[in-house]
Design an enzyme around this catalytic site. Structure first.
Site, PDB file in Angstrom:
ATOM      1  CE  LYS A  87      -1.833   1.279   3.554  1.00 44.47           C
ATOM      2  NZ  LYS A  87      -1.888   2.621   3.997  1.00 44.47           N
ATOM      3  CG  ASN A  88       2.086   2.819   3.628  1.00 43.90           C
ATOM      4  OD1 ASN A  88       0.791   3.550   3.086  1.00 43.90           O
ATOM      5  ND2 ASN A  88       2.610   2.963   4.764  1.00 43.90           N
ATOM      6  NE  ARG A 126      -1.152  10.529   9.929  1.00 40.30           N
ATOM      7  CZ  ARG A 126      -1.264   9.403   9.139  1.00 40.30           C
ATOM      8  NH1 ARG A 126      -2.853   9.095   8.760  1.00 40.30           N
ATOM      9  NH2 ARG A 126      -0.679   8.328   8.962  1.00 40.30           N
ATOM     10  NE  ARG A 153      -7.211   4.208   5.007  1.00 42.80           N
ATOM     11  CZ  ARG A 153      -6.512   5.216   5.422  1.00 42.80           C
ATOM     12  NH1 ARG A 153      -6.724   5.692   6.617  1.00 42.80           N
ATOM     13  NH2 ARG A 153      -5.098   5.542   4.630  1.00 42.80           N
ATOM     14  CB  CYS A 178      -5.649   6.156  10.339  1.00 43.39           C
ATOM     15  SG  CYS A 178      -6.271   4.379   9.279  1.00 43.39           S
ATOM     16  CG  ASP A 231       1.980   1.582   9.677  1.00 43.83           C
ATOM     17  OD1 ASP A 231       1.498   2.353   9.937  1.00 43.83           O
ATOM     18  OD2 ASP A 231       2.608   1.793   8.593  1.00 43.83           O
TER      19      ASP A 231
END
Ligand code: EPU
Length: 428
Positions: free
Chosen positions: A22-23, A122, A397, A117, A305
């Site tokens: 994903k990242n 952030r 997600r 999230c 994570d």
């Protein structure tokens, strides 16, 4: 709204295959905007964060064609809009990567601030510091971040915090700047290296990705390329922990074992056996996990994570463990949910003291965020009885086909949708 219903108590046994990261995907896909011809991107995970990026690319004027289930052709030549609206950015943290990509391509970007999230503040001050050092002017206009530059020029940026997002954004914008940019105190995550490899395959000149000093010599043009995204280390880590927590025996395929080292080390400490092949890891566990302490740190430290998932394993460990969060301000909101299932967790600032209990009991819980959601699934898998997990859009997600993958290794998990007549089972 869909829910997951998990009936716990089954050992996970068999094989599971990990999807694209994903990242990495959410950095590489916006970076396609820098190319002057189409790119083919393979191993793209089918998750909602990525679908949001593909949608935004289309809205900007790129032609996005799905060639196979996980392969996309993206032609950015028609892109001339520099605006990523609130609707386009909603729910995705990585919207900020459009700032670097549009700045690199059009010298102009107007992007809604990142969502994503809720795991603490952030900020994007380090991204902005980098853009300004490259010569852009950054302002906030009606809640949108606006960046403009006559020209981008190489610069030296020292990041005050090790930030994945700022490293990605500066690399993307600097790839098309004039001259050399040096990022010091850069993030070293595998997805940073993947992005650098992708940009280099388009003709960029980036050295040092994977170390804390990255040097980017800007080039005049970047051209289309074919590129396959690396496997998702966090998805892999999540299945590793699930295997250990259920005292199972699972082979996790399509991984880069080197990316999983910190997770494997901690699982070994907790009593698991880990066998590593070229592209797989096998996790076996034949007893209740042992206690161990974990502190999250930027790569190559233990990944934040993986913190909620690992804490869930420790919630059923023999003894008391301390988990310390070293990246985000607040990443223990899931702890309350675990206590609903009988866990003994006390959160004190950035640490959680976890005294393992023999077993968790199924309960209604919610996914507070993506990784918290993954933790709830693991809790449900080990718990006695039924666990119902709500707010699973967070899990969607970042985890592709999580129900199918877990079912294939013996879990009893279903996606259930609420309708006006009560629950109805949805096809997985
Ligand atoms: N930070 C600042 N200023 C900035 C940027 C970050 O102070 O300008 C601080 C943050 O507040 C945080 C720390 O620096 O305390 C690290 O933040 P970072 O920028 O590295 O995080 P990110 O880029 O927003 C990515 C991942 C996260 C992962 C973190 C840390 C993506 C899309 N997201 O976020 O992944 O937790 O790095 O590894 O790459 C997830 O996948 O569940 C997830 C949240």
């Amino acid at each position: 709204m869909d829910k997951f219903v998990v009936n716990g108590g089954r050992r996970l046994c068999g094989e599971v295959t990990v999807s694209g990261a994903k990242n990495a995907a959410v950095a590489i896909l916006p970076a396609v905007l820098l190319a002057d011809s189409p790119c083919i991107i393979e191993n793209v995970p089918d998750i909602s964060d990525v679908n949001a990026i593909l949608y935004a690319l289309r809205e900007l004027g790129a032609e996005v064609t799905q060639l196979e289930r996980t392969t996309f052709r993206i032609d950015p030549t028609g892109v001339n809009s520099f605006v990523v609206s609130k609707e386009m950015a909603q729910g995705m943290r990585a919207s900020s990567y459009f700032l670097g990509a549009l700045l690199g391509r059009l010298r102009r970007a107007k992007v809604a601030p990142p969502g994503g999230c809720d795991i603490g503040l952030r900020p994007i001050d380090q991204h902005i510091k980098g853009f300004e050092a490259l010569g852009a002017k950054v302002t906030i206009d009606s809640g949108m971040v606006v960046a403009k530059a006559e020209k981008l020029g190489g610069c030296s940026v020292y990041l005050d915090v090790v930030s994945v997002g700022a490293t990605v954004n500066i690399m993307i914008a600097a790839a098309r700047a004039r001259g050399m940019t040096v990022i010091e105190n850069a993030a070293r995550e595998p997805h940073i290296v993947d992005l650098a490899n992708f940009l280099n395959s388009m003709g960029a000149d980036i050295m040092g990705a994977g170390t804390s000093v990255i040097k980017i010599r800007g080039v005049e043009r970047l051209s289309g390329t074919s590129y396959s995204i690396i496997p998702d280390q966090i998805e892999a880590g999540t299945y590793m922990v699930a295997a250990a927590a259920t005292q199972g025996d699972v082979v996790i395929n399509n991984v880069i074992p080197k990316h999983l080292e910190s997770n494997a080390a901690k699982l070994r400490e907790a009593g698991a056996k880990i066998e590593e092949g070229d592209e797989y890891v096998r996790v076996t566990m034949d007893r209740r996990p042992g206690k161990c302490n974990v502190k999250t740190m930027p790569h190559p430290g233990f990944p934040t994570d993986m913190q909620p998932q690992f804490a869930t394993l420790l919630a059923i460990a023999n003894g008391t463990s301390i988990v310390t969060e070293g990246v985000w301000d607040s990443r223990f909101r899931y702890a309350e949910q675990l206590t609903f299932m009988g866990a003994d967790i006390q959160v004190d600032g950035k640490s959680a003291i976890i005294t393992g209990v023999e077993r968790l009991k199924g309960a209604p819980v919610k996914a507070n965020d993506l990784r918290a959601g993954a933790a709830m699934i693991i809790a449900g898998l080990v718990a006695e009885g039924e666990t119902e997990i709500t707010d699973i859009e967070y899990i969607d997600r970042g985890y592709e086909q999580v129900v199918e993958k877990l079912t294939a290794v013996g879990a009893d998990i279903k996606r259930v949708s609420d309708d006006e007549y009560g629950y109805s089972l949805k096809a997985n």
